[in-house]
Design an enzyme around this catalytic site. Sequence first.
Site, mmCIF file in Angstrom:
data_model
loop_
_atom_site.group_PDB
_atom_site.id
_atom_site.type_symbol
_atom_site.label_atom_id
_atom_site.label_comp_id
_atom_site.label_asym_id
_atom_site.label_seq_id
_atom_site.Cartn_x
_atom_site.Cartn_y
_atom_site.Cartn_z
ATOM 1 C CD GLN A 164 -2.676 1.157 2.549
ATOM 2 O OE1 GLN A 164 -3.658 0.424 2.601
ATOM 3 N NE2 GLN A 164 -2.306 1.912 3.561
ATOM 4 C CD GLU A 206 -2.151 7.467 3.034
ATOM 5 O OE1 GLU A 206 -0.956 7.520 3.342
ATOM 6 O OE2 GLU A 206 -2.973 6.766 3.645
ATOM 7 C CE LYS A 338 -4.065 4.649 9.936
ATOM 8 N NZ LYS A 338 -4.451 3.385 9.247
ATOM 9 C CE LYS A 389 1.333 5.263 6.588
ATOM 10 N NZ LYS A 389 0.708 3.948 6.809
HETATM 11 P P1 PGA Z 1 -6.165 4.001 5.569
HETATM 12 O O1 PGA Z 1 -4.636 3.862 5.181
HETATM 13 O O2 PGA Z 1 -6.390 5.350 6.094
HETATM 14 O O3 PGA Z 1 -6.867 3.748 4.252
HETATM 15 O O4 PGA Z 1 -6.437 2.923 6.579
HETATM 16 C C1 PGA Z 1 -3.604 4.280 6.006
HETATM 17 C C2 PGA Z 1 -2.844 3.118 6.584
HETATM 18 O O5 PGA Z 1 -3.174 1.945 6.342
HETATM 19 O O6 PGA Z 1 -1.905 3.338 7.324
HETATM 20 ZN ZN ZN Z 2 -1.536 0.977 7.581
#
Ligand code: PGA
Ligand code: ZN
Length: 429
Positions: A164, A206, A338, A389
């Site tokens: 990803q 992103e 998060k 991040k």
């Molecule tokens: P997401 O991706 O916000 O789509 O979960 C960010 C991550 O996986 O760190």
């Molecule tokens: Zn992640």
Amino acid sequence: MTTRIIRVHGRRIWDSRGRPTLEVEVTTAGGAVGRAAAPAGASTGSGEAVDLRDGGAAFGGRDVRRALCGIEEEIAPALVGRDAADQEAVDGLLVALDGTADRSRLGANALVATSMAVARAAAAATGLPLWRRLAGGGGELRLPLPEIQVFGGGAHAGGRLDIQDVMAIAIGAPDYPTALDWTAEIHRRAGEAMAERGRLCGVADEGGWWPAFDTNEQALEALVRAIEAAGRVPGEEVAIALDVAASEFGRGGRYRLRREGREMDGDGLCTLLLDWLRRYPIVSIEDPLAEDDAATFAAFTRAAGPRVQVVADDLAVSSAGRVREAAARGAGNTVLLKPNQAGTLSETAAALEAARRLGWNAIVSARSGETEDATIVHLAVGWRVPQLKVGAMMRGERTAKWNEGLRIAEALPAGAALPSPSCFPWGRS
Ligand code: PGA
Ligand code: ZN
């Protein structure tokens, strides 16, 4: 009491994927206003607090009108009269009001926007920037070391890359602005090289390039070349960080790399990643295995060794309880934080506290769906989390965060200094 909440106002706004999201404004008796918006993930962990979305045809079922009603009809009446300065009490009230384990009744989107707006209102009421209010007394404050996406894949880029996030960390940068400079130049060089070869599809969610690679490993090679093209020394000045986000392509111990047309078990994926660790200057790997494969996640953590940062995102979902579970198994050594995975700031802070007690590191992180809200930068600085991040400074919702760091630097006694290398697994001897 100037920090008494007199108004909570919800607003339906837009996120960086063109989807509706929520913004909340909290006003205190002293006239201070705090505002914050909810981000949204795409590669979400199954243990995350969940957003309340409308369903139906519009916006793929992702509208937030019901969650907005919940703010106006339930959250606002409950919070008016409460003290914005007592974050734990406010967050406790929000959790109790929701009443579900996964925050699905009022929605983590409504909760996190409210929780962050309350924090911002309390800071505004006391005349302090949020980072300073969160820091309280104690040790020196530093800006976090940036972890910045150069190539985006997985759920963020139409599956053109199984991995990803292929990211750069300027581990040798003398300060925060230089870390941004180096990485921006690497990002630019990487895009130029892809365009020359006709392999650029666009920009991922992103801000990393959305490339057309034939294999995942080509992305690592391309990043090393871009680091060199930018005049930096791979592994010394700038290193590679990956978010494998393996839950997106692995389940029940089987992993399917679509790009490469091959399938493997957890041991096979470990072998592949350990081989990359040997051959590329990788210092950090997030979600190397899927969230349902904690035993192999732990085996990978052991095999990668103490100098590699192994980050639990889907596995720990910013939850103190899950951080403790993961640590007890030895799965990971760093938690990704998060706030919307937890639902409230207090729960996010509890996950950080749990991580610290266990000797884990932490990274504050944006989501793939974001707004111009920059609260997370204040969290990283104020909570003394040494890494951030966010994605690349290629899209406005990302520049909002990196630029906020530049502003905060002007007010920090340490200026734009970054944490000492000894704060990171790769910097410890
Ligand atoms: P997401 O991706 O916000 O789509 O979960 C960010 C991550 O996986 O760190
Ligand atoms: Zn992640």
